[in-house]
Scaffold this motif. Structure first.
Motif: not given
Length: 348
Positions: A67-96
């Motif tokens: 019950v809990r471990l899949p939810r926690v791991l999915l949260g970690a994966v999604v959070g990491a993915g969104l943060a990495v995409v955010g960092a890359v988008l900020q570089a691509l458009v040169r706006n933080r």
């Protein structure tokens, strides 16, 4: 071009190592806390015994592992993915101020996912193929619209980018609602609410495979592109002089960013502001070079969403608050703070 003194490089590497180590420790502690806390509280020692296989027969095993471990791991994966995409988008458009949520990419992915649901594609193919594919198409469409609107006249400003993202996001949200109304199936409103507010409650072990694989592939590819991403920070003309085909490079990375965002949204719904807050904090900790920034952003995003989901499960227990609501409550004020810094002349 200025070069850092040789003595400064070991200090920079040491700081980066310390930040990564600290984030790993904090993430491990957050995972244990998330597995231990909830409607049923489990002693942390018992959680560790279950995870390491040292526990005998226990009534908590199913709660922790299924019950809990899949939810926690999915949260970690999604959070990491969104943060990495955010960092890359900020570089691509040169706006933080850039972020998958503010630029409408998350809304586009949500709209694409809901379209698949409304069209009635059923069975396992929905979650494994059709749902991520629909989310990717919606995310890519949203990104093309926002970028095209913001770059009108050959120039692009941060204010125009954010306004275009907000406008496209509203349009796609309205389109999603219209599809549901015309579908005439009341039970689909609950599914749409999940996609629009974000949540990890439906996490299962089989739903982790695709997001984890896409995250690993995306981070691996982006790390190989760290130098071109750094070149974009010097400006369009400077990057071109240094040999980068900026138009082609941006287009390719935009597609990759849309793919990662779409898979994350297909798994968790639209979770906002992780891609805005975490890259900014990571940049303050280790600087702008992407070879250092991306791993720190990934760990920070994983930590942030695991903690946000823990709060969503426990603040109003037994009520499960959509995690996107909590990230918006914290991310909204953070966005206003960044806007104020921009107005005061701070470099973004």
């Amino acid at each position: 071009m200025t070069h850092r003194p040789a003595a400064h490089r070991p200090a920079t590497r040491l700081r980066h190592t310390a930040v990564v180590a600290g984030l790993l420790v904090a993430l491990a502690a957050a995972v244990v806390a998330a597995l231990a806390l909830g409607s049923v509280r489990i002693p942390p020692g018992q959680v560790l015994d279950i995870l390491t296989g040292r526990a005998g027969p226990s009534p908590y095993r199913t709660i922790v592992l299924d019950v809990r471990l899949p939810r926690v791991l999915l949260g970690a994966v999604v959070g990491a993915g969104l943060a990495v995409v955010g960092a890359v988008l900020q570089a691509l458009v040169r706006n933080r101020l850039a972020d998958p949520f503010l630029l409408g990419i998350s809304s586009g992915a949500s709209a694409g996912a809901v379209c698949v649901l409304v069209l009635g594609v059923a069975g396992g193919i929905t979650t494994t193929v059709a749902l991520p594919a629909g989310a990717f198409a919606g995310a890519l469409l949203a990104l093309v619209l926002v970028y095209g609107l913001a770059r009108r006249g050959g120039t692009m400003t941060g204010a125009r980018l954010v306004l275009a993202g907000v406008a496209v996001s509203y349009i796609l949200s309205a389109l999603t609602t219209l599809l549901l109304v015309l579908a005439g199936r009341p039970e689909q409103f609950q599914e749409a609410l999940y996609w629009s507010l974000g949540g990890l409650g439906s996490a299962r072990w089989d739903s982790l495979v695709l997001p984890a694989a896409v995250l690993a592939l995306g981070i691996g590819v982006l790390l190989t592109l760290a130098r071109p991403l750094d070149l974009l920070l010097v400006g369009e003309e400077g990057a071109t002089v240094l040999g980068l085909d900026t138009a082609r490079f941006r287009a390719a990375v935009f597609v990759l960013a849309s793919l990662v965002t779409a898979v994350m949204v297909a798994a968790s719904g639209a979770v906002g502001f992780i891609g805005l807050m975490v890259p900014h904090a990571a940049r303050m900790a280790v600087g702008a070079p992407h070879r250092r920034l991306l791993p720190v952003a990934a760990l920070g995003g994983a930590l942030a969403l695991v903690l946000a989901d823990l709060a969503a499960r426990t603040v109003a227990a037994p009520q499960d608050i959509p995690v996107g609501v909590l990230t918006a409550l914290t991310g909204g004020p953070f966005f206003l703070w960044l806007m104020r810094r921009r107005a005061d002349g701070a470099t973004l």
